[in-house]
Design a protein around this motif. Structure first.
Motif, PDB file in Angstrom:
ATOM      1  N   GLN A  28      14.256 -11.479 -20.109  1.00  0.00           N
ATOM      2  CA  GLN A  28      15.646 -11.374 -20.545  1.00  0.00           C
ATOM      3  C   GLN A  28      16.220 -10.016 -20.167  1.00  0.00           C
ATOM      4  O   GLN A  28      15.588  -8.982 -20.362  1.00  0.00           O
ATOM      5  CB  GLN A  28      15.710 -11.575 -22.055  1.00  0.00           C
ATOM      6  CG  GLN A  28      17.115 -11.490 -22.622  1.00  0.00           C
ATOM      7  CD  GLN A  28      17.090 -11.602 -24.127  1.00  0.00           C
ATOM      8  OE1 GLN A  28      16.198 -12.210 -24.691  1.00  0.00           O
ATOM      9  NE2 GLN A  28      18.077 -10.994 -24.765  1.00  0.00           N
ATOM     10  N   GLN A  29      17.417  -9.973 -19.621  1.00  0.00           N
ATOM     11  CA  GLN A  29      18.052  -8.722 -19.263  1.00  0.00           C
ATOM     12  C   GLN A  29      18.505  -7.999 -20.524  1.00  0.00           C
ATOM     13  O   GLN A  29      19.082  -8.584 -21.436  1.00  0.00           O
ATOM     14  CB  GLN A  29      19.262  -8.964 -18.352  1.00  0.00           C
ATOM     15  CG  GLN A  29      19.915  -7.679 -17.851  1.00  0.00           C
ATOM     16  CD  GLN A  29      21.059  -7.985 -16.902  1.00  0.00           C
ATOM     17  OE1 GLN A  29      21.367  -9.148 -16.650  1.00  0.00           O
ATOM     18  NE2 GLN A  29      21.671  -6.944 -16.370  1.00  0.00           N
ATOM     19  N   GLN A  30      18.224  -6.663 -20.584  1.00  0.00           N
ATOM     20  CA  GLN A  30      18.590  -5.889 -21.749  1.00  0.00           C
ATOM     21  C   GLN A  30      20.092  -5.650 -21.795  1.00  0.00           C
ATOM     22  O   GLN A  30      20.740  -5.450 -20.779  1.00  0.00           O
ATOM     23  CB  GLN A  30      17.878  -4.532 -21.734  1.00  0.00           C
ATOM     24  CG  GLN A  30      16.410  -4.572 -22.118  1.00  0.00           C
ATOM     25  CD  GLN A  30      15.845  -3.166 -22.170  1.00  0.00           C
ATOM     26  OE1 GLN A  30      15.810  -2.465 -21.178  1.00  0.00           O
ATOM     27  NE2 GLN A  30      15.403  -2.760 -23.346  1.00  0.00           N
ATOM     28  N   HIS A  31      20.631  -5.674 -22.993  1.00  0.00           N
ATOM     29  CA  HIS A  31      21.995  -5.226 -23.191  1.00  0.00           C
ATOM     30  C   HIS A  31      22.037  -3.706 -23.044  1.00  0.00           C
ATOM     31  O   HIS A  31      21.088  -3.010 -23.395  1.00  0.00           O
ATOM     32  CB  HIS A  31      22.498  -5.625 -24.586  1.00  0.00           C
ATOM     33  CG  HIS A  31      22.650  -7.099 -24.774  1.00  0.00           C
ATOM     34  ND1 HIS A  31      23.473  -7.854 -23.983  1.00  0.00           N
ATOM     35  CD2 HIS A  31      22.095  -7.943 -25.680  1.00  0.00           C
ATOM     36  CE1 HIS A  31      23.432  -9.117 -24.399  1.00  0.00           C
ATOM     37  NE2 HIS A  31      22.592  -9.194 -25.412  1.00  0.00           N
ATOM     38  N   ARG A  32      23.170  -3.207 -22.561  1.00  0.00           N
ATOM     39  CA  ARG A  32      23.292  -1.774 -22.336  1.00  0.00           C
ATOM     40  C   ARG A  32      24.242  -1.149 -23.342  1.00  0.00           C
ATOM     41  O   ARG A  32      25.363  -1.628 -23.543  1.00  0.00           O
ATOM     42  CB  ARG A  32      23.804  -1.476 -20.923  1.00  0.00           C
ATOM     43  CG  ARG A  32      23.841   0.019 -20.628  1.00  0.00           C
ATOM     44  CD  ARG A  32      24.322   0.331 -19.237  1.00  0.00           C
ATOM     45  NE  ARG A  32      24.089   1.728 -18.910  1.00  0.00           N
ATOM     46  CZ  ARG A  32      24.521   2.317 -17.803  1.00  0.00           C
ATOM     47  NH1 ARG A  32      25.203   1.631 -16.910  1.00  0.00           N
ATOM     48  NH2 ARG A  32      24.255   3.597 -17.584  1.00  0.00           N
TER      49      ARG A  32
ATOM     50  N   HIS B 102      17.596   1.493 -29.517  1.00  0.00           N
ATOM     51  CA  HIS B 102      16.418   1.345 -28.650  1.00  0.00           C
ATOM     52  C   HIS B 102      15.369   0.469 -29.320  1.00  0.00           C
ATOM     53  O   HIS B 102      14.773  -0.418 -28.682  1.00  0.00           O
ATOM     54  CB  HIS B 102      15.854   2.724 -28.310  1.00  0.00           C
ATOM     55  CG  HIS B 102      14.506   2.682 -27.665  1.00  0.00           C
ATOM     56  ND1 HIS B 102      14.306   2.177 -26.403  1.00  0.00           N
ATOM     57  CD2 HIS B 102      13.283   3.084 -28.117  1.00  0.00           C
ATOM     58  CE1 HIS B 102      13.017   2.268 -26.086  1.00  0.00           C
ATOM     59  NE2 HIS B 102      12.377   2.808 -27.112  1.00  0.00           N
TER      60      HIS B 102
ATOM     61  N   GLU C  34      15.897  -1.817 -31.375  1.00  0.00           N
ATOM     62  CA  GLU C  34      16.413  -3.190 -31.446  1.00  0.00           C
ATOM     63  C   GLU C  34      16.458  -3.864 -30.078  1.00  0.00           C
ATOM     64  O   GLU C  34      16.957  -4.981 -29.953  1.00  0.00           O
ATOM     65  CB  GLU C  34      17.809  -3.203 -32.079  1.00  0.00           C
ATOM     66  CG  GLU C  34      17.824  -2.872 -33.558  1.00  0.00           C
ATOM     67  CD  GLU C  34      17.226  -3.984 -34.418  1.00  0.00           C
ATOM     68  OE1 GLU C  34      16.895  -5.052 -33.868  1.00  0.00           O
ATOM     69  OE2 GLU C  34      17.083  -3.773 -35.634  1.00  0.00           O
ATOM     70  N   GLY C  35      15.978  -3.177 -29.051  1.00  0.00           N
ATOM     71  CA  GLY C  35      15.877  -3.796 -27.735  1.00  0.00           C
ATOM     72  C   GLY C  35      16.968  -3.445 -26.754  1.00  0.00           C
ATOM     73  O   GLY C  35      17.016  -4.003 -25.646  1.00  0.00           O
ATOM     74  N   TRP C  36      17.855  -2.513 -27.118  1.00  0.00           N
ATOM     75  CA  TRP C  36      18.918  -2.112 -26.207  1.00  0.00           C
ATOM     76  C   TRP C  36      18.425  -1.111 -25.169  1.00  0.00           C
ATOM     77  O   TRP C  36      17.550  -0.290 -25.445  1.00  0.00           O
ATOM     78  CB  TRP C  36      20.063  -1.472 -26.991  1.00  0.00           C
ATOM     79  CG  TRP C  36      20.894  -2.423 -27.794  1.00  0.00           C
ATOM     80  CD1 TRP C  36      20.577  -2.951 -29.016  1.00  0.00           C
ATOM     81  CD2 TRP C  36      22.173  -2.942 -27.445  1.00  0.00           C
ATOM     82  NE1 TRP C  36      21.585  -3.781 -29.443  1.00  0.00           N
ATOM     83  CE2 TRP C  36      22.584  -3.790 -28.507  1.00  0.00           C
ATOM     84  CE3 TRP C  36      23.015  -2.777 -26.345  1.00  0.00           C
ATOM     85  CZ2 TRP C  36      23.798  -4.469 -28.492  1.00  0.00           C
ATOM     86  CZ3 TRP C  36      24.231  -3.450 -26.346  1.00  0.00           C
ATOM     87  CH2 TRP C  36      24.610  -4.285 -27.398  1.00  0.00           C
ATOM     88  N   GLN C  37      19.004  -1.174 -23.997  1.00  0.00           N
ATOM     89  CA  GLN C  37      18.850  -0.112 -23.002  1.00  0.00           C
ATOM     90  C   GLN C  37      19.913   0.940 -23.331  1.00  0.00           C
ATOM     91  O   GLN C  37      21.106   0.659 -23.265  1.00  0.00           O
ATOM     92  CB  GLN C  37      19.068  -0.642 -21.584  1.00  0.00           C
ATOM     93  CG  GLN C  37      19.000   0.434 -20.505  1.00  0.00           C
ATOM     94  CD  GLN C  37      19.451  -0.097 -19.157  1.00  0.00           C
ATOM     95  OE1 GLN C  37      19.535  -1.307 -18.953  1.00  0.00           O
ATOM     96  NE2 GLN C  37      19.757   0.813 -18.247  1.00  0.00           N
TER      97      GLN C  37
ATOM     98  N   ARG D   5      22.131  -6.194 -33.239  1.00  0.00           N
ATOM     99  CA  ARG D   5      20.814  -6.583 -32.722  1.00  0.00           C
ATOM    100  C   ARG D   5      20.957  -7.268 -31.371  1.00  0.00           C
ATOM    101  O   ARG D   5      21.784  -8.157 -31.189  1.00  0.00           O
ATOM    102  CB  ARG D   5      20.103  -7.503 -33.712  1.00  0.00           C
ATOM    103  CG  ARG D   5      19.632  -6.763 -34.953  1.00  0.00           C
ATOM    104  CD  ARG D   5      18.913  -7.673 -35.915  1.00  0.00           C
ATOM    105  NE  ARG D   5      18.303  -6.885 -36.984  1.00  0.00           N
ATOM    106  CZ  ARG D   5      17.640  -7.412 -38.001  1.00  0.00           C
ATOM    107  NH1 ARG D   5      17.509  -8.726 -38.080  1.00  0.00           N
ATOM    108  NH2 ARG D   5      17.121  -6.638 -38.921  1.00  0.00           N
ATOM    109  N   SER D   6      20.112  -6.839 -30.451  1.00  0.00           N
ATOM    110  CA  SER D   6      20.226  -7.308 -29.064  1.00  0.00           C
ATOM    111  C   SER D   6      19.589  -8.686 -28.915  1.00  0.00           C
ATOM    112  O   SER D   6      18.498  -8.830 -28.410  1.00  0.00           O
ATOM    113  CB  SER D   6      19.560  -6.311 -28.118  1.00  0.00           C
ATOM    114  OG  SER D   6      19.703  -6.721 -26.785  1.00  0.00           O
TER     115      SER D   6
END
Length: 397
Positions: free
Chosen positions: A3-7, A25, A27-30, A315-316
């Motif tokens: 899955q592509q990270q949200h920025r 970070h 929570e999975g964000w770039q 949350r991403s």
């Protein structure tokens, strides 16, 4: 396929901005942090972290690292300039009432703790950024930098009390207002003679002396003054004029001050609440959203709360909807911080009383309240220091 990270882009690498970066970070964000200054050396001296912000730091696994720096173990309280104790409290009473100690630490230490929890290269210094388009649910937000434009699915504007992003989002808002007082802060070696941590209230003047874990002393002062004032000689001399004849350890602290290390800042705040803490894909955080007087010591604490609540709502996960997520962030944070801004202003007005009858009455009332025990003195922080985040603590980082 992964899955592509949200920025997310965070504008400002202060306490709130770095906390938001760590929380997002996790929570999975770039995450990218853009800081205008050339380095992370923080402006300021000490910061007090109350149990509410410590619990917020628990969410990102850093609460125990902060608690390990607690230095206040015994008695303390409020004094008059001649040394009389107006009210006493102690660390144990505060811990029992609010579920944790008050931790005084240097801002540089907190910045180091937060930055160490981010991947290398996350923070870019010397990187000024301007909000060009807040975006919406259908298009990303856009920032301009000297190196070109940056797009992001979330922008966190943690750019301080003079926030340029706030002006873009809410150009009709009146912005910060001078609170009628100025502050000084110093960090010095501990004096030879012991003392109990204290805050001392005089006529239109306030002084506080607090220990740090490393053995140094964080001292702060506040006085009613016209905006933009500066000492005719140097700020140490000004402090000596204002506080040099106050009780121990104030003269000893002032004797140890390096004139070039005194920080002086006029106090501004945002007494007019914003209509929201977001617009489009941009969330305002900390002083950019709700700058307050330092009279409750909650400015940095509320920025830390903002950060973990924002990450909780952002949350991403697939289908991230900025409108819904950021509206929930505003709903959580705007009423709480508005109430604290107002309470800080009321408390600040009481501390800056200068007329002799009013000062005498204030001392009498504080003394009367203190006779009912330390718990009653701490009651003013009910609903503030006992706050708990909307998400469970993480494992320590």
């Amino acid at each position: 396929m992964p899955q592509q990270q949200h920025r997310a882009v965070v504008v400002g690498a202060g306490i709130g901005g770095l906390t938001a970066a760590v929380a997002l970070h996790r929570e999975g964000w770039q995450v990218t942090v853009l800081e205008r200054a050339a380095g992370l050396a923080p402006v300021g001296a000490g910061i007090g972290l109350a149990p509410n912000s410590q619990r917020a730091l628990d969410v990102i696994g850093l609460g125990d690292r902060v608690r390990d720096l607690a230095a206040w173990q015994g008695d303390g309280g409020m004094r008059a300039p001649d040394g009389r104790w107006l009210a006493r409290t102690n660390a144990q009473a505060a811990t029992e009432r609010f579920g944790g100690p008050l931790v005084l630490l240097h801002r540089a230490t907190l910045v180091e703790i937060l930055a160490s929890a981010l991947p290398e290269g996350t923070v870019r210094t010397g990187a000024a950024a301007t909000l060009a388009d807040p975006g919406d649910d259908l298009r990303p937000a856009r920032l301009t930098t000297p190196d070109g434009a940056i797009e992001a699915e979330l922008v966190v504007a943690a750019d301080g009390i003079r926030s340029a992003a706030r002006h873009v989002l809410f150009p009709e808002h009146p912005g910060p207002r001078y609170a009628g007082c100025t502050t000084w802060r110093v960090v010095v070696p501990a004096p030879a003679r012991p003392f109990a941590p204290h805050e001392t209230w005089g006529a239109g003047r306030l002084w506080g002396t607090q220990p740090l874990k490393d053995g140094r002393i964080y001292a702060y002062a506040m006085a009613a003054a016209p905006a933009g004032g500066r000492a005719p000689d140097d700020e140490k001399a000004e402090l000596l004029r204002l506080f040099g004849d106050w009780h121990h350890p104030v003269p000893e602290i002032l004797a140890a001050v390096d004139p070039g290390q005194v920080l002086r800042h006029d106090v501004h705040h945002l007494p007019d609440p914003l209509p929201a803490f977001h617009r489009g894909r941009v969330a305002l955080l900390g002083d950019a959203a709700h700058a307050m007087m330092p009279s409750l010591g909650q400015g940095g604490n509320q920025a830390i709360e903002d950060a973990v609540v924002l990450a909780h709502h952002a949350r991403s996960a697939p289908g991230f909807a900025p409108g819904r997520a950021l509206a929930a962030y505003t709903a959580d944070r705007l009423p709480r911080t508005t109430a604290i801004v107002r309470k800080a202003a009321r408390t600040g007005a009481v501390t800056m009383l200068s007329a002799r009858p009013a000062v005498a009455l204030r001392s009498t009332l504080v003394g009367a309240v203190s006779r009912f025990g330390p718990g009653l003195m701490l009651r003013g922080f009910d609903g503030i220091a006992d706050w708990r985040p909307p998400v469970a603590p993480a494992r320590s980082a």
